[in-house]
Enzyme design. Sequence first.
Site, mmCIF file in Angstrom:
data_model
loop_
_atom_site.group_PDB
_atom_site.id
_atom_site.type_symbol
_atom_site.label_atom_id
_atom_site.label_comp_id
_atom_site.label_asym_id
_atom_site.label_seq_id
_atom_site.Cartn_x
_atom_site.Cartn_y
_atom_site.Cartn_z
ATOM 1 N N ARG A 1 -31.122 -5.749 -28.182
ATOM 2 C CA ARG A 1 -31.959 -4.567 -27.960
ATOM 3 C C ARG A 1 -31.281 -3.551 -27.046
ATOM 4 O O ARG A 1 -31.608 -2.373 -27.074
ATOM 5 C CB ARG A 1 -33.346 -4.980 -27.460
ATOM 6 N N GLU B 1 -33.937 -20.939 -18.938
ATOM 7 C CA GLU B 1 -34.985 -21.859 -18.489
ATOM 8 C C GLU B 1 -34.606 -23.296 -18.875
ATOM 9 O O GLU B 1 -34.707 -24.217 -18.067
ATOM 10 C CB GLU B 1 -36.305 -21.462 -19.123
#
Lengths: 182, 191
Positions: free
Chosen positions: A69, A106
């Site tokens: 993006r 994560e």
Amino acid sequence: MSACRDEDPRIHGIKTKIRVVPNFPKPGIMFQDITTLLLDPKAFKDTIDLFVERYKGKNISVVAGVEARGFIFGPPIALAIGAKFVPLRKPRKLPGQVISEEYILEYGRDCLEMHVGAVEPGERALVVDDLIATGGTLCAAMNLLECVGAEVVECACLIELPELKGRGRLKGKPLYVLVEYQ
Amino acid sequence: MFAAENGLRGDPRLQAISEAIRVVPHFPKPGIMFQDITTLLLDPKAFKDTVDIFVDRYRDMGISVVAGVEARGFMFGPSIALAIGAKFVPLRKPRKLPGEVISEAYVLEYGTDCLEMHVGAVQPGERSLIIDDLVATGGTLSAAIRLLERVGAEVVECACVVGLPEAKGQRRLNGTPLYILVEPREIENCY
């Protein structure tokens, strides 16, 4: 620094065009979808203009955009300020010789790559992505640029998730965002 | 159709654009001469000229949608969209777009891949442009055309910076016109 605090009249229009998609890519995540912003030519133009107004004339010669993006917002900014655009990509996408920077997710790790020779020592660079969460990706991007001797002037994102405190993970470098999502 | 055959013969910008594209042999595998447009993006003037050539061609065609193919189509499409006042629609690999999508499969050398577009991004009757950095067999672009046509849009043209030899002589993809800025500088036999 957040443009929303400056209350530029264009900010409200931009914020309302960002769609929040609950539970994507997994339960509990409120995903900030910028594709709906891209469907509004005026709001998209305002987004780019806000960044261009901030960075034009600051002697920035490199805009580095994070895949994918960051590739949508970075090139229009680069073109408007006369800088080159450097894509920072996931592994094995760039065809030439690359340098790599690993970063923590994560669960597990990922890696960002930049072409050798794309950026010269001493160049002033901007890092662009659509959103900053924990700051891990942006930190890896900054490391790549500093590794080749560039100076990271600022990181620029449309959206910040302040609760994740990514702003504090940018090695003391400033962050500029247009909107915050609480 | 190549730009040089369509009004831009001898345009010095095309030569500079062609020369700014780096050829990387044997990537991603032996025998492939990879056309690397990242070096074009390092040249602000050549990059701007690339966008300007597309903008000049499309600005008066009533195009309201520029659809860019992930990921290198994202590097060119948005700037064109902004300049002609169109919306930008990313066409992405599976599971990247967060909302409801429609999908279109296409054939690779080995196996298949898939392109997705958000439902509601494009309305019936909209005139659209599809942009990617490069066209080879046209498989990806054909899938992109099908996505847009499935939602009732009209694909005015497909536009690419580079067209590989397989694309040479192809003026249309499934009936959709194809516009290419440059061809590869080196067309060598690698075998």
